[in-house]
Design a protein around this motif. Structure first.
Motif, PDB file in Angstrom:
ATOM      1  N   ASP A  85       0.853  -1.183   0.000  1.00  0.00           N
ATOM      2  CA  ASP A  85       0.000   0.000   0.000  1.00  0.00           C
ATOM      3  C   ASP A  85       0.892   1.237   0.000  1.00  0.00           C
ATOM      4  O   ASP A  85       2.073   1.168   0.337  1.00  0.00           O
ATOM      5  CB  ASP A  85      -0.942  -0.004   1.208  1.00  0.00           C
ATOM      6  CG  ASP A  85      -0.199  -0.047   2.534  1.00  0.00           C
ATOM      7  OD1 ASP A  85       0.273   1.017   2.982  1.00  0.00           O
ATOM      8  OD2 ASP A  85      -0.078  -1.133   3.132  1.00  0.00           O
ATOM      9  N   ALA A 101       1.626   5.390   3.440  1.00  0.00           N
ATOM     10  CA  ALA A 101       1.715   5.176   4.893  1.00  0.00           C
ATOM     11  C   ALA A 101       3.021   5.721   5.461  1.00  0.00           C
ATOM     12  O   ALA A 101       3.031   6.316   6.547  1.00  0.00           O
ATOM     13  CB  ALA A 101       1.569   3.688   5.212  1.00  0.00           C
ATOM     14  N   TYR A 111       0.906   1.424  12.627  1.00  0.00           N
ATOM     15  CA  TYR A 111       1.331   0.967  11.300  1.00  0.00           C
ATOM     16  C   TYR A 111       2.071   2.072  10.546  1.00  0.00           C
ATOM     17  O   TYR A 111       3.056   1.808   9.851  1.00  0.00           O
ATOM     18  CB  TYR A 111       0.109   0.502  10.499  1.00  0.00           C
ATOM     19  CG  TYR A 111       0.439   0.056   9.088  1.00  0.00           C
ATOM     20  CD1 TYR A 111       1.196  -1.100   8.869  1.00  0.00           C
ATOM     21  CD2 TYR A 111      -0.004   0.770   7.983  1.00  0.00           C
ATOM     22  CE1 TYR A 111       1.495  -1.521   7.583  1.00  0.00           C
ATOM     23  CE2 TYR A 111       0.286   0.351   6.693  1.00  0.00           C
ATOM     24  CZ  TYR A 111       1.041  -0.789   6.491  1.00  0.00           C
ATOM     25  OH  TYR A 111       1.345  -1.201   5.214  1.00  0.00           O
ATOM     26  N   ASP A 138      -3.873   2.097   2.945  1.00  0.00           N
ATOM     27  CA  ASP A 138      -4.260   1.506   4.219  1.00  0.00           C
ATOM     28  C   ASP A 138      -5.233   2.411   4.972  1.00  0.00           C
ATOM     29  O   ASP A 138      -5.201   3.637   4.840  1.00  0.00           O
ATOM     30  CB  ASP A 138      -3.007   1.263   5.080  1.00  0.00           C
ATOM     31  CG  ASP A 138      -3.333   0.570   6.388  1.00  0.00           C
ATOM     32  OD1 ASP A 138      -3.524  -0.656   6.365  1.00  0.00           O
ATOM     33  OD2 ASP A 138      -3.419   1.258   7.430  1.00  0.00           O
ATOM     34  N   TYR A 139      -6.068   1.797   5.787  1.00  0.00           N
ATOM     35  CA  TYR A 139      -7.072   2.538   6.551  1.00  0.00           C
ATOM     36  C   TYR A 139      -6.439   3.608   7.439  1.00  0.00           C
ATOM     37  O   TYR A 139      -6.919   4.743   7.501  1.00  0.00           O
ATOM     38  CB  TYR A 139      -7.884   1.551   7.408  1.00  0.00           C
ATOM     39  CG  TYR A 139      -8.868   2.223   8.342  1.00  0.00           C
ATOM     40  CD1 TYR A 139     -10.054   2.776   7.859  1.00  0.00           C
ATOM     41  CD2 TYR A 139      -8.607   2.308   9.706  1.00  0.00           C
ATOM     42  CE1 TYR A 139     -10.957   3.392   8.715  1.00  0.00           C
ATOM     43  CE2 TYR A 139      -9.498   2.926  10.570  1.00  0.00           C
ATOM     44  CZ  TYR A 139     -10.677   3.466  10.065  1.00  0.00           C
ATOM     45  OH  TYR A 139     -11.563   4.079  10.919  1.00  0.00           O
TER      46      TYR A 139
END
Length: 370
Positions: free
Chosen positions: A166, A169, A229, A289-290
């Motif tokens: 992803d 991040a 994360y 990513d969330y």
């Protein structure tokens, strides 16, 4: 222990005393004027990176073990990006007097963890003094069969554009770290100002209270809950050798490939420029990513912009022939985000509401402050 007590060769001996080569291509590692390598019937891949304190890393929020790990991984990633296998690594350090022997041992712990993960031998390097903090220069050497090497110039019309993992991040992790650093120093500077004022006024009671607050600031805890994360992606870079292995097992040889260090848009433009082609990617397909999305909203930033331009993801961006569609769709953690077009059609981002915008290379520029 001060580094000067050991000297250059004493420090090298201490850091590498139990480094044992594991690759057959390493004939001689640390201990001579040069490492000796042997690659029969293989092409040799060489990559190097320089990391400067204050430009590429901030020791306010990255510890030396993570820094060592990341320093090795960003070079190992370059070898994987050529569809090669990393084999050897050299590391050179410039150090100011504020670093101790124990500090550099901690750095080497992280460095060696990264090398052990991918079977890379540390075969040499250099150390010197610095007046301006810490500088790191790492060279990684790898191998590949000539027919397996993947360059940036091989993308062709109708090829599929893929990315691993992803995006965005690591960039949002950096924004979070910078925010918490700003909060800390904001409180610190405010207290120092108030202490100076209390001293000038001779207010002993207030001065005592302010000094207690300043002391308590040593226990400052940044707010990372629910965003772990993002911190991991910024501080613990991972080279995607696992994706290279999955592609090999699936019988897929990418037509063009590179790792995403400066942002998806910049890297995709590199491939298009060198391959003399255009591209068309779809916003809805960009993997995010969330936690990245939540953090971008919290900081009032456009999450797609972060994913396109953030950098430091070290995921793989690659193109494959359209005939490999079914194969690539079966590989876990690989995402199809668009396709290659003829050069005359430009470099297009299709938004979620089907609007089209020309992509611009707005990723990180390492010479922007030069």
């Amino acid at each position: 222990m001060e580094i000067a007590q050991l000297g250059e060769f004493g420090l090298i001996d201490r850091l590498t005393k139990d480094v044992t080569p594991k690759n057959e291509s390493t004939l001689k590692g640390v201990g001579d004027d040069c490492a000796v390598l042997h690659y029969p019937d293989r092409e040799v891949l060489v990559t190097t990176d320089m990391l400067m304190e204050g430009v590429h890393f901030d020791l306010t929020y990255i510890d030396l073990k993570h820094l060592g790990y990341k320093s090795a991984m960003v070079n190992i990633s370059d070898i994987f990006a050529m569809n090669g296998t990393p084999r050897q690594l050299t590391v050179s350090l410039a150090l100011s007097k504020r670093f101790t022997v124990e500090d550099i041992e901690t750095f080497y712990q992280g460095l060696r963890l990264a090398c052990e993960k991918w079977g890379v031998d540390i075969v040499g390097g250099d150390t010197t003094s610095s007046y301006t903090g810490m500088a790191i220069s790492i060279t990684c050497i790898g191998e590949a069969r000539r027919e397996d090497i993947v360059y940036r110039n091989g993308a062709r019309n109708t090829d599929l554009i893929c990315v691993s993992g992803d995006l965005g991040a690591a960039y949002m992790g950096l924004q979070l770290l910078e925010r918490e650093k700003s909060v800390y120093y904001g409180q610190y500077n405010d207290l120092k100002k108030k202490i100076a004022e209390a001293k000038a006024a001779g207010d002993e009671g207030r001065l005592k209270s302010l000094n207690e607050q300043l002391s308590a600031l040593n226990d400052f805890q940044p707010e990372f809950a629910g965003k772990e994360y993002l911190i991991q992606r910024q501080m613990q870079t991972e080279a995607r050798g696992d994706i290279i292995e999955k592609l090999r097992l699936a019988g897929i040889r990418p037509t063009a490939m590179m790792d995403i260090s400066d942002g998806l848009s910049s890297e995709l433009m590199h491939i298009c420029k060198q391959s003399h082609c255009g591209c068309r990617i779809f916003e809805k397909n960009i993997p995010i990513d969330y936690q990245t999305a939540v953090m971008a909203e919290e900081m009032e930033m456009n999450v797609t912009t972060c994913a396109l331009n953030g950098g430091e993801d070290y995921e793989l961006l690659f193109t494959v022939p359209i005939g490999d569609l079914e194969k690539v769709q079966e590989i876990e953690d690989v995402h199809l985000i668009g396709h290659i077009t003829e050069e005359k059609f430009g470099h297009i981002l299709v938004t979620r509401d089907d609007q089209e915008f020309e992509l611009k290379a707005q990723g990180w520029n390492p010479l922007s402050d030069a």
